[in-house]
Design a protein around this motif. Structure first.
Motif, PDB file in Angstrom:
ATOM      1  N   SER A  30      20.057 -38.083  33.978  1.00  0.00           N
ATOM      2  CA  SER A  30      18.728 -37.668  34.713  1.00  0.00           C
ATOM      3  C   SER A  30      18.122 -38.987  35.038  1.00  0.00           C
ATOM      4  N   TYR A  31      17.157 -38.895  35.861  1.00  0.00           N
ATOM      5  CA  TYR A  31      16.325 -40.110  36.537  1.00  0.00           C
ATOM      6  C   TYR A  31      15.049 -39.996  35.452  1.00  0.00           C
ATOM      7  N   TRP A  32      14.735 -38.956  34.852  1.00  0.00           N
ATOM      8  CA  TRP A  32      13.329 -39.026  33.974  1.00  0.00           C
ATOM      9  C   TRP A  32      13.559 -39.619  32.446  1.00  0.00           C
ATOM     10  N   ALA A  33      14.669 -39.303  32.239  1.00  0.00           N
ATOM     11  CA  ALA A  33      15.143 -40.055  30.693  1.00  0.00           C
ATOM     12  C   ALA A  33      16.041 -40.789  30.736  1.00  0.00           C
ATOM     13  N   GLU A  34      16.711 -41.725  31.593  1.00  0.00           N
ATOM     14  CA  GLU A  34      17.543 -42.581  31.470  1.00  0.00           C
ATOM     15  C   GLU A  34      17.351 -43.511  30.348  1.00  0.00           C
ATOM     16  N   ASN A  35      18.573 -43.474  29.451  1.00  0.00           N
ATOM     17  CA  ASN A  35      18.498 -44.483  28.565  1.00  0.00           C
ATOM     18  C   ASN A  35      17.535 -43.939  27.167  1.00  0.00           C
ATOM     19  N   ILE A  36      17.319 -42.734  27.146  1.00  0.00           N
ATOM     20  CA  ILE A  36      16.589 -42.274  26.284  1.00  0.00           C
ATOM     21  C   ILE A  36      17.208 -42.241  24.954  1.00  0.00           C
ATOM     22  N   PRO A  37      16.830 -42.963  23.639  1.00  0.00           N
ATOM     23  CA  PRO A  37      17.282 -42.950  22.526  1.00  0.00           C
ATOM     24  C   PRO A  37      17.611 -41.517  21.883  1.00  0.00           C
ATOM     25  N   LEU A  38      18.893 -41.353  21.181  1.00  0.00           N
ATOM     26  CA  LEU A  38      19.030 -39.980  20.474  1.00  0.00           C
ATOM     27  C   LEU A  38      18.194 -39.454  19.895  1.00  0.00           C
ATOM     28  N   GLU A  39      17.613 -40.218  18.787  1.00  0.00           N
ATOM     29  CA  GLU A  39      16.580 -39.909  17.860  1.00  0.00           C
ATOM     30  C   GLU A  39      15.397 -39.124  18.493  1.00  0.00           C
TER      31      GLU A  39
END
Length: 95
Positions: A30-39
């Motif tokens: 996704s472009y909106w949550a790139e690299n978002i942490p799993l937690e």
């Protein structure tokens, strides 16, 4: 709520949710949550009204509503895995 249609299951059962699959999609595709942490993804699932789409036991789609369950809702993190797109799975009613 759970609906089965043409071999797909649409469910709001949080026990079926696969946070690892959702995290993988959101953080890498996704472009909106790139690299978002799993937690963060797990916390967002815990605090939202979530819907999954499943083929057999594999999660192939997801959407979550951020809502007060009275007057407000915001649709977020909607996706369908690429190989299942174009089949009407994200439409508002079953095919």
């Amino acid at each position: 709520m759970e609906i089965e249609d043409h071999g797909f299951i649409f469910s709001d059962d949080k026990n079926k949710i696969d946070p690892i699959a959702i995290h993988h999609y959101l953080s890498t595709q996704s472009y909106w949550a790139e690299n978002i942490p799993l937690e963060i993804v797990k916390r967002s699932i815990e605090n939202s009204l979530c819907f999954g789409i499943y083929k057999d036991t594999k999660q192939i789609g997801f959407a979550r509503w951020i809502t007060d369950k009275a007057t407000f809702a915001y649709l977020a993190d909607v996706y369908v895995e690429e190989i299942y797109r174009g089949q009407g799975l994200s439409k508002s009613s079953c095919r």
